[in-house]
Motif scaffolding. Structure first.
Motif, PDB file in Angstrom:
ATOM      1  N   LYS A   1       2.847 -10.138  -6.101  1.00 10.21           N
ATOM      2  CA  LYS A   1       3.625 -11.115  -6.680  1.00 10.21           C
ATOM      3  C   LYS A   1       4.181 -10.793  -8.273  1.00 10.21           C
ATOM      4  O   LYS A   1       5.250 -11.339  -8.657  1.00 10.21           O
ATOM      5  N   TYR A   2       3.481  -9.699  -8.617  1.00 12.92           N
ATOM      6  CA  TYR A   2       3.910  -9.085  -9.951  1.00 12.92           C
ATOM      7  C   TYR A   2       4.828  -7.789  -9.632  1.00 12.92           C
ATOM      8  O   TYR A   2       5.244  -6.928 -10.933  1.00 12.92           O
ATOM      9  N   GLY A   3       5.067  -7.567  -8.662  1.00 14.07           N
ATOM     10  CA  GLY A   3       5.687  -6.411  -8.324  1.00 14.07           C
ATOM     11  C   GLY A   3       4.951  -5.055  -8.068  1.00 14.07           C
ATOM     12  O   GLY A   3       5.375  -3.868  -7.960  1.00 14.07           O
ATOM     13  N   GLY A   4       3.289  -5.311  -8.346  1.00 15.78           N
ATOM     14  CA  GLY A   4       2.533  -3.946  -8.410  1.00 15.78           C
ATOM     15  C   GLY A   4       1.931  -3.455  -6.896  1.00 15.78           C
ATOM     16  O   GLY A   4       2.422  -4.427  -5.941  1.00 15.78           O
ATOM     17  N   ARG A   5       1.131  -2.544  -7.012  1.00 14.71           N
ATOM     18  CA  ARG A   5       0.784  -2.000  -5.633  1.00 14.71           C
ATOM     19  C   ARG A   5      -0.849  -2.430  -5.595  1.00 14.71           C
ATOM     20  O   ARG A   5      -1.172  -2.167  -4.623  1.00 14.71           O
ATOM     21  N   GLU A   6      -1.277  -3.406  -6.423  1.00 14.59           N
ATOM     22  CA  GLU A   6      -2.899  -3.722  -6.257  1.00 14.59           C
ATOM     23  C   GLU A   6      -2.683  -4.931  -5.238  1.00 14.59           C
ATOM     24  O   GLU A   6      -1.988  -5.907  -5.319  1.00 14.59           O
ATOM     25  N   ASN A   7      -3.649  -5.103  -4.557  1.00 13.66           N
ATOM     26  CA  ASN A   7      -3.893  -6.018  -3.357  1.00 13.66           C
ATOM     27  C   ASN A   7      -4.600  -7.048  -4.100  1.00 13.66           C
ATOM     28  O   ASN A   7      -6.146  -7.061  -4.081  1.00 13.66           O
ATOM     29  N   LEU A   8      -4.212  -8.168  -4.706  1.00 17.70           N
ATOM     30  CA  LEU A   8      -4.932  -9.123  -5.533  1.00 17.70           C
ATOM     31  C   LEU A   8      -5.961  -9.955  -4.728  1.00 17.70           C
ATOM     32  O   LEU A   8      -7.028 -10.100  -4.988  1.00 17.70           O
ATOM     33  N   GLY A   9      -5.396 -10.075  -3.420  1.00 18.40           N
ATOM     34  CA  GLY A   9      -6.542 -10.959  -2.663  1.00 18.40           C
ATOM     35  C   GLY A   9      -7.761 -10.088  -2.345  1.00 18.40           C
ATOM     36  O   GLY A   9      -8.805 -10.582  -2.426  1.00 18.40           O
ATOM     37  N   ALA A  10      -7.488  -8.677  -2.133  1.00 17.33           N
ATOM     38  CA  ALA A  10      -8.827  -8.061  -1.835  1.00 17.33           C
ATOM     39  C   ALA A  10      -9.732  -7.751  -2.856  1.00 17.33           C
ATOM     40  O   ALA A  10     -10.933  -7.776  -3.003  1.00 17.33           O
ATOM     41  N   ILE A  11      -8.814  -7.743  -4.391  1.00 13.02           N
ATOM     42  CA  ILE A  11      -9.673  -7.773  -5.463  1.00 13.02           C
ATOM     43  C   ILE A  11     -10.387  -8.593  -5.683  1.00 13.02           C
ATOM     44  O   ILE A  11     -11.775  -8.750  -5.992  1.00 13.02           O
TER      45      ILE A  11
ATOM     46  N   VAL B   1     -13.323   1.004   0.085  1.00 14.18           N
ATOM     47  CA  VAL B   1     -12.919   0.173  -0.978  1.00 14.18           C
ATOM     48  C   VAL B   1     -11.505   0.621  -1.240  1.00 14.18           C
ATOM     49  O   VAL B   1     -10.428  -0.157  -1.533  1.00 14.18           O
ATOM     50  N   ALA B   2     -10.982   1.799  -1.663  1.00 17.85           N
ATOM     51  CA  ALA B   2      -9.548   2.263  -1.938  1.00 17.85           C
ATOM     52  C   ALA B   2      -8.603   1.691  -0.924  1.00 17.85           C
ATOM     53  O   ALA B   2      -7.474   1.208  -1.415  1.00 17.85           O
ATOM     54  N   SER B   3      -8.874   1.557   0.594  1.00 20.93           N
ATOM     55  CA  SER B   3      -7.851   1.220   1.171  1.00 20.93           C
ATOM     56  C   SER B   3      -7.609  -0.368   0.903  1.00 20.93           C
ATOM     57  O   SER B   3      -6.766  -0.834   1.282  1.00 20.93           O
ATOM     58  N   MET B   4      -8.760  -0.971   0.634  1.00 20.66           N
ATOM     59  CA  MET B   4      -8.596  -2.500   0.314  1.00 20.66           C
ATOM     60  C   MET B   4      -7.779  -2.696  -1.191  1.00 20.66           C
ATOM     61  O   MET B   4      -6.817  -3.904  -1.065  1.00 20.66           O
ATOM     62  N   LEU B   5      -7.888  -1.839  -2.014  1.00 26.04           N
ATOM     63  CA  LEU B   5      -7.496  -2.106  -3.371  1.00 26.04           C
ATOM     64  C   LEU B   5      -5.782  -2.103  -3.613  1.00 26.04           C
ATOM     65  O   LEU B   5      -5.168  -2.675  -4.245  1.00 26.04           O
ATOM     66  N   TYR B   6      -5.272  -1.148  -2.473  1.00 29.94           N
ATOM     67  CA  TYR B   6      -3.824  -0.585  -2.947  1.00 29.94           C
ATOM     68  C   TYR B   6      -3.089  -1.178  -1.778  1.00 29.94           C
ATOM     69  O   TYR B   6      -3.355  -0.884  -0.603  1.00 29.94           O
ATOM     70  N   LEU B   7      -2.147  -1.680  -1.883  1.00 29.16           N
ATOM     71  CA  LEU B   7      -1.196  -2.152  -0.786  1.00 29.16           C
ATOM     72  C   LEU B   7      -0.450  -1.066  -0.148  1.00 29.16           C
ATOM     73  O   LEU B   7       0.002  -1.159   0.987  1.00 29.16           O
ATOM     74  N   ASP B   8      -0.186   0.113  -0.791  1.00 29.02           N
ATOM     75  CA  ASP B   8       0.560   1.175  -0.577  1.00 29.02           C
ATOM     76  C   ASP B   8      -0.475   2.312  -0.010  1.00 29.02           C
ATOM     77  O   ASP B   8      -0.050   3.478   0.224  1.00 29.02           O
ATOM     78  N   TYR B   9      -1.488   1.917   0.172  1.00 27.15           N
ATOM     79  CA  TYR B   9      -2.632   3.034   0.611  1.00 27.15           C
ATOM     80  C   TYR B   9      -2.031   3.562   1.977  1.00 27.15           C
ATOM     81  O   TYR B   9      -2.085   2.885   3.005  1.00 27.15           O
ATOM     82  N   SER B  10      -2.006   4.890   1.994  1.00 25.95           N
ATOM     83  CA  SER B  10      -1.546   5.689   3.322  1.00 25.95           C
ATOM     84  C   SER B  10      -0.191   5.289   3.638  1.00 25.95           C
ATOM     85  O   SER B  10      -0.019   5.197   4.906  1.00 25.95           O
ATOM     86  N   ARG B  11       0.385   4.573   2.963  1.00 29.80           N
ATOM     87  CA  ARG B  11       1.976   4.066   3.293  1.00 29.80           C
ATOM     88  C   ARG B  11       3.031   4.792   2.737  1.00 29.80           C
ATOM     89  O   ARG B  11       2.970   5.093   1.272  1.00 29.80           O
ATOM     90  N   LYS B  12       4.110   5.054   3.152  1.00 32.81           N
ATOM     91  CA  LYS B  12       5.284   5.545   2.540  1.00 32.81           C
ATOM     92  C   LYS B  12       6.354   4.417   1.823  1.00 32.81           C
ATOM     93  O   LYS B  12       5.901   3.144   2.396  1.00 32.81           O
ATOM     94  N   GLU B  13       7.129   5.085   1.337  1.00 31.14           N
ATOM     95  CA  GLU B  13       8.165   3.844   0.558  1.00 31.14           C
ATOM     96  C   GLU B  13       8.826   3.134   1.603  1.00 31.14           C
ATOM     97  O   GLU B  13       9.202   3.699   2.719  1.00 31.14           O
ATOM     98  N   GLY B  14       8.672   1.912   1.265  1.00 29.21           N
ATOM     99  CA  GLY B  14       9.216   0.878   2.166  1.00 29.21           C
ATOM    100  C   GLY B  14       8.241   0.465   3.283  1.00 29.21           C
ATOM    101  O   GLY B  14       8.751  -0.432   4.167  1.00 29.21           O
ATOM    102  N   GLN B  15       7.122   0.966   3.439  1.00 26.40           N
ATOM    103  CA  GLN B  15       6.147   0.450   4.470  1.00 26.40           C
ATOM    104  C   GLN B  15       5.138  -0.373   3.862  1.00 26.40           C
ATOM    105  O   GLN B  15       4.344  -0.496   4.478  1.00 26.40           O
ATOM    106  N   TRP B  16       5.608  -0.918   2.786  1.00 29.16           N
ATOM    107  CA  TRP B  16       4.408  -1.804   1.960  1.00 29.16           C
ATOM    108  C   TRP B  16       5.285  -2.855   1.174  1.00 29.16           C
ATOM    109  O   TRP B  16       6.215  -2.612   0.968  1.00 29.16           O
ATOM    110  N   ILE B  17       4.606  -3.879   0.959  1.00 29.24           N
ATOM    111  CA  ILE B  17       4.881  -5.009   0.120  1.00 29.24           C
ATOM    112  C   ILE B  17       4.343  -5.358  -1.066  1.00 29.24           C
ATOM    113  O   ILE B  17       2.955  -5.434  -1.074  1.00 29.24           O
TER     114      ILE B  17
END
Length: 743
Positions: free
Chosen positions: A434-444, A415-431
């Protein structure tokens, strides 16, 4: 002159159609094939039959031979409108003759309202509409095929019934929904099929049915025609049992199982669902577990993935038998009042070419941007949770297992891999969202919808999250801004306690907090304490081999640790093999090392688990208030020097309690004083140092093996106390003897 122009235009039109048919790229077959009026008085029947030497149309009173369109497999019969009635095709091949229906005479049977809900992301039972379904339509029995592929230029059904020719059964496209459908009469269960998809670039893909109820075993990659299983109906008694055994105040002790390696038959063969129904359920019942949790059983091509890279999400793996055999296994669990949980994998899917990746030539199920759509840890693809049809697919899959098989619940993987857009990703490897956060709103939102609909339609189930971070409100209700799960794995407790237990007892005093810290957050969620398969693979060693010391100390440590776990607030989960102290890491290619039970030390661990389960289920204090701070009180959590932990577990009735003491050093402490809440006599209900468990049999009460009376001496903040002998590397449970039972 005008008639010649019309004839030339018509021939040119047919040439274009024939060319498209040859290339297997025909988006609107019903506009050309089948029966079509060509004037007020005449119609044509057009059939495309690759490999046919001749084709005739069988009418009610006559059979008429068709004309082959030059240099093609297109056959045409022109009829006077008054001669048209129901008809069949008589197809001559070089070695046989086949009489069949013309699939292009059937209207669409697709439910437009269901497709609207599918596109909206709310079709709970999408598996009843998409995929391959045996139906009776227009007085004919056959199979309705339907598949979502909105960006394809052409889709056809290929299979054993048409020699895998993609130019024979072109499907009808519904632009509003992006779904293709076709009814093919006369098909039978067990026939293999796929969808041949021509992309906009002209590439041809052969894809398995995402909604198939059965799949071929590797190396085969086709779907298999299988009637949708009749839903398992629970009796009122079974429904009541399910609600009771899954409740937050119930004793829940889960045995996690990989069906392919729990036990093997002769020459290493898999046991069948039927055999597992007899052996596994009996074993679980005998040793006191309340639930079985199966590692993923949705069909998967690679054994080494353990099921966590599934391709057939709606197909129970046929490694162990057919759909009826799986139903039998589930029904036997119900009859035995054993809860059944299934691992569910909505976090990612594999790159197998016959799977979901680039399904119609575009990134349909996954995000197109690799920063959102590709999982770097597992080299798999991540669902596009923002897409409504993907949500319908996942919600429907969760509902399928619960509604059709009446299982107790789903354990949702990663579940954690679904919740976070930066899960297991380095800076610049994630988007960012729309609010600028790391939460995956669609997965939530997807997880919330899954839980809302699963609980809403299946009362009494349990949805479990494997979530390894401090995400707030995993088990909070959706209408209170939670994710809506019933339980969450306590990965923090697992990591801290295993780190502690692996240390030499000499140094444990410096890490005392690793066993006490979990109580700081123990009531923030509804927790399950997991010792799962993840802790005994990938070089981590088995649980017994994690324990320090000589062999006797290893076994003593493990027994004491298990008893500490069973007394700690939270439900329990143990991976198969750990209950017999398997020495080797788990190997999915072979059975558990059952031969170890020839040794008393391994028998002792198994007996410990059996005894723990029975005590845990019997004593309300050990489970009734798992989610309520009133159910726990430290007696002494500061004795780091001696590495002793003592606490009390209370039932809803406060006078019903169990005192728990763990001594995690190899020293025996005599006359050890422990505070207790009330006066009275106390008995030992569990001692992991008991000789029957392969312990050294130190007597907890020096003068007797039965009871001890408390003294009115305040200790540890309690008004009364008792003195006991505390065995080395052992956990002891004490219970106050009810006053009415004292003579």
């Amino acid at each position: 002159m005008n008639s010649l122009v019309r004839k030339s235009a018509k021939l040119q039109h047919y040439e274009q159609q024939v060319d498209a048919l040859k290339r297997g790229c025909f988006k609107d077959p019903f506009s050309f094939l089948g029966l079509h009026a060509i004037s007020d008085t005449h119609s044509e029947i057009r059939c495309y039959m690759p490999g046919a030497t001749n084709l005739s149309i069988k009418l009610a009173k006559q059979t008429l031979s068709c004309t082959r369109y030059p240099d093609s497999d297109l056959f045409i019969l022109q009829l006077n409108n008054k001669d048209i009635s129901a008809y069949q095709l008589v197809v001559d091949y070089s070695d046989c003759q086949v009489v069949c229906e013309d699939v292009y005479r059937f209207e669409s049977s697709l439910d437009d309202n269901a497709m609207y809900l599918f596109n909206e992301g709310t079709l709970e039972h999408a598996y009843r509409h998409l995929g391959a379904h045996f139906i009776e339509f227009s007085a004919e029995e056959g199979v309705r095929f339907s598949v979502w592929a909105p960006n394809a230029s052409s889709v056809s059904v290929i299979g054993e019934f048409n020699h895998w020719q993609r130019s024979q059964h072109f499907m009808r496209f519904h632009p509003a929904s992006g779904v293709w459908d076709l009814f093919i009469p006369g098909l039978t269960q067990g026939q293999c099929y796929k969808f041949s998809i021509t992309t906009l670039s002209g590439e041809v893909l052969e894809k398995a049915d995402p909604f198939a109820f059965k799949m071929q075993q590797a190396p085969g990659t086709a779907s298999v025609l299988q009637a949708r299983p009749a839903a398992i109906e629970l009796t009122d008694t079974m429904r009541a049992q399910r609600s009771k055994r899954n409740a937050v105040d119930a004793p829940i002790s889960i045995y996690e199982v990989h069906l392919g390696s729990w036990q093997r038959g002769a020459e290493g063969r898999y046991l069948t669902y039927q055999e597992l129904a007899q052996r596994l359920i009996s074993y679980v019942t005998e040793h006191g577990f309340t639930h079985i949790q199966l590692m993923p059983i949705s069909e998967y091509p690679f054994d080494g993935s353990w099921g966590y890279q599934p391709v057939g999400l709606f197909a129970p793996t046929s490694r162990f038998g057919g759909l009826d055999d799986f139903r039998y296994f589930v029904e036997q669990c119900h009859l035995a009042n054993i809860g059944l949980l299934i691992d569910w994998v909505p976090g990612h899917f594999p790159s197998d070419p016959h799977g979901l990746h680039c399904f119609d030539g575009t990134h349909l199920f996954e995000h197109a941007d690799a920063r959102q759509g590709f999982h770097p840890d597992w080299n798999t693809y991540i669902y596009n949770y923002d897409r409504p049809e993907v949500r319908s697919f996942l919600v429907a899959n969760a509902m399928y297992w619960l509604a059709e098989f009446a299982i107790d619940g789903l354990r949702v993987d990663a579940v954690a891999s679904m919740l976070y857009l930066d899960y297991s990703r380095k800076e610049g490897q994630w988007i960012p969202n729309k609010y600028g956060g790391r939460e995956n709103l669609g997965a939530i939102e997807c997880l919330k919808q899954v839980n809302l609909r699963c609980y809403g339609n299946n009362p009494g189930i349990m949805m479990v999250a494997e979530e390894s971070t401090a995400w707030p409100g995993v088990t909070r209700q959706v209408d209170h801004d939670g994710l809506g799960f019933g339980y969450k794995w306590n990965m923090g407790w697992m990591n801290d306690s295993l780190h502690y237990m692996q240390r030499d007892p000499l140094y444990r005093q410096h890490h005392h907090h690793e066993l006490t810290f979990s109580m700081v957050y123990a009531y923030s969620e509804n927790y399950i304490l997991p010792l799962s398969h993840d802790e005994v693979v990938h070089g981590k060693g088995s649980l017994i081999e994690k324990m320090p010391g000589d062999d006797w100390q290893k076994f003593a440590n493990l027994r004491a640790y298990y008893a500490f776990m069973w007394a700690h607030p939270g439900k329990k989960l143990l991976f198969m093999g750990s209950e017999i102290a398997q020495r080797n890491e788990w190997n999915h290619d072979q059975s558990i090392d059952w031969h170890l039970l020839e040794h008393l030390s391994h028998q002792g661990v198994q007996r410990t688990i059996t005894l723990l389960n029975h005590v845990y289920r019997r004593e309300e204090a050990l489970h009734q208030l798992d989610t309520d701070p009133a159910g726990f009180c430290w007696i002494d959590n500061q004795n780091a020097q001696q590495s002793i932990f003592s606490f009390i577990r209370f039932a809803k009735k406060a006078s019903n309690y169990v005192v728990v003491i763990s001594n995690l050093t190899p020293a025996v402490y005599h006359d050890y004083c422990i505070g207790v809440p009330t006066a009275g006599e106390f008995e030992v209900i569990l001692n992991t140092d008991d000789e029957q468990l392969f312990g050294s049999s130190v007597r907890v009460f020096a003068h007797t093996n039965k009871t001890i009376t408390s003294s009115p001496i305040a200790t540890h903040g309690q008004q009364h106390s008792i003195k006991i002998s505390l065995p080395a590397l052992a956990t002891v449970y004490l219970k106050k003897v009810p006053d009415e039972s004292i003579n």
